[in-house]
Design an enzyme around this catalytic site. Sequence first.
Site, PDB file in Angstrom:
ATOM      1  N   LYS A  45       0.669  -0.501  -0.009  1.00  0.00           N
ATOM      2  CA  LYS A  45      -0.203  -0.045  -0.032  1.00  0.00           C
ATOM      3  C   LYS A  45       0.701   1.341   0.154  1.00  0.00           C
ATOM      4  CE  LYS A  45      -4.132   1.786   2.361  1.00  0.00           C
ATOM      5  NZ  LYS A  45      -4.965   1.703   3.349  1.00  0.00           N
ATOM      6  N   SER A  54      -9.689  -0.583   6.661  1.00  0.00           N
ATOM      7  CA  SER A  54      -9.285  -0.497   5.541  1.00  0.00           C
ATOM      8  C   SER A  54      -8.840  -1.471   5.057  1.00  0.00           C
ATOM      9  CB  SER A  54      -8.204   0.936   5.145  1.00  0.00           C
ATOM     10  OG  SER A  54      -8.917   1.899   5.531  1.00  0.00           O
ATOM     11  N   SER A  78      -9.579   1.887   2.490  1.00  0.00           N
ATOM     12  CA  SER A  78      -8.752   2.831   1.903  1.00  0.00           C
ATOM     13  C   SER A  78      -7.765   1.670   0.979  1.00  0.00           C
ATOM     14  CB  SER A  78      -7.853   3.406   2.690  1.00  0.00           C
ATOM     15  OG  SER A  78      -7.599   2.936   3.426  1.00  0.00           O
TER      16      SER A  78
HETATM   17  N1  GLN Z   1     -13.179   3.929   5.827  1.00  0.00           N
HETATM   18  C1  GLN Z   1     -12.507   4.220   7.141  1.00  0.00           C
HETATM   19  C2  GLN Z   1     -12.189   5.948   6.695  1.00  0.00           C
HETATM   20  O1  GLN Z   1     -13.028   6.597   6.166  1.00  0.00           O
HETATM   21  C3  GLN Z   1     -11.564   3.681   7.531  1.00  0.00           C
HETATM   22  C4  GLN Z   1     -10.453   4.190   6.726  1.00  0.00           C
HETATM   23  C5  GLN Z   1      -9.337   2.956   7.072  1.00  0.00           C
HETATM   24  O2  GLN Z   1      -9.070   1.871   8.035  1.00  0.00           O
HETATM   25  N2  GLN Z   1      -7.926   3.822   6.959  1.00  0.00           N
HETATM   26  O3  GLN Z   1     -11.702   6.654   7.765  1.00  0.00           O
END
Ligand code: GLN
Length: 446
Positions: free
Chosen positions: A52, A151, A127
């Site tokens: 990532k 995410s 994400s």
């Molecule tokens: N979708 C969640 C957010 O927007 C989780 C994101 C994540 O785990 N990095 O914060």
Amino acid sequence: EAFRNIGAREERVKAYLTLDEEGARETARKLDDKLASGEARGLLFGLPMGVKDNIVTEGLRTTCASQFLSNYDPIYDATVMTKLRQADAVTLGKMNMDEFAMGGSNENSSFYPVRNPWDLERVPGGSSGGSAAAVAAGEAYFTIGSDTGGSIRQPASYCGVVGLKPTYGLVSRFGLVAFASSLDQIGPITKNVQDSAYVMQAIAGYDAKDSTSAKVDVPDYLSALTGDIKGLRIAVPKEYLGEGVDAQVKDIIMSALSKLESLGAVWEEVSLPHTEYAVATYYLLASSEASSNLARFDGVRYGVRADNPDNLIDLYHQSRSQGFGPEVKRRIMLGTYALSSGYYDAYYLKAQKVRTLIKQDFDRVFENYDVVIGPTAPTTAFKLGSQVEDPLTMYLNDILTIPVSLAGVPAISINAGFADGLPVGLQIIGRAFDESTVLRTAHAFE
Ligand code: GLN
């Protein structure tokens, strides 16, 4: 094979932000030499992986999918990268993501969105959407993601692959670009549970460079995969199958529970009463921490610098205005507001207290049960563009993964079936540092 698949599919999936074919071939050559010399092989010898793009890689561009870092070439490796290299994995490139890991659909990437390999009209989740889509499309053997509020698990669910968020503190965060430091964890996305155990074995463990790294012994995860879950006590929170959870998703989770029962486990319904406050608590805390963490991006030290500023303040102002996308700005404003004097007690401090209540919900259930099970996400992957105008609906996609992050406990998402041709994830949550039981349960189910 990974590069063949990338060649055939990447144009449609868009899982990568940076491909490093030359670097990968050079590593492969070194591994060939190693093989020829008879040296011991690493645990992940020759496995092609993607990382990532919020995990720093020496000499390999690391953008966090942000225009701000579009020219950032780190001068060091994150601890996980060092460990993966030591295990002889081969880095193919850096994976697309929501900008600074803020989002649940990958549409917040400032370069281009990732598409779900099961249906190119749908999102892969986020994400870590690029990380999950690449594994699903065979564009990498495994990938590394990060999970702050879901995410790793939510995109794994949407893409029908296996995603593990380890216990907070088990995997070093050194070299992970911080979003919300009290929640961020790095973990593997793989095709199956055994691979997840292998990657965990390589990346887990204490690191003096991360002040929140836990001083615990890393167990042998592979030996946990016995296939035996007789007598396993499963708790199923009624809040995880309530309103808002799609009926087909619910059916698939119920049949998964029957399957686990047929393998000798027992399950009972329980309550995690503070679940309904988790999303609000998370967005206050995560945004507060983000507003502080992202203060380091000032146009002086990292990334892109605005042209022709009037003075230093204007340089900060212009660089941040141009460098950050809309969702990142929204979170910084929310977090700054919540931390400002006069509001701190009402928002930030209150949210910290609710976080403790949520953690205590889990503590109580784990007194009597070995794992907690439910869906990973309330629905399957949604259509691209369908939620971009509505951040609140978008935030609710993580309603089942966020409580786990706030409690700091480990959880895996594995595929439990398909609804209208789209994958449905089963989430298995364990006690802190009990990844072994989580992996054992997931492996037996698979
Ligand atoms: N979708 C969640 C957010 O927007 C989780 C994101 C994540 O785990 N990095 O914060």
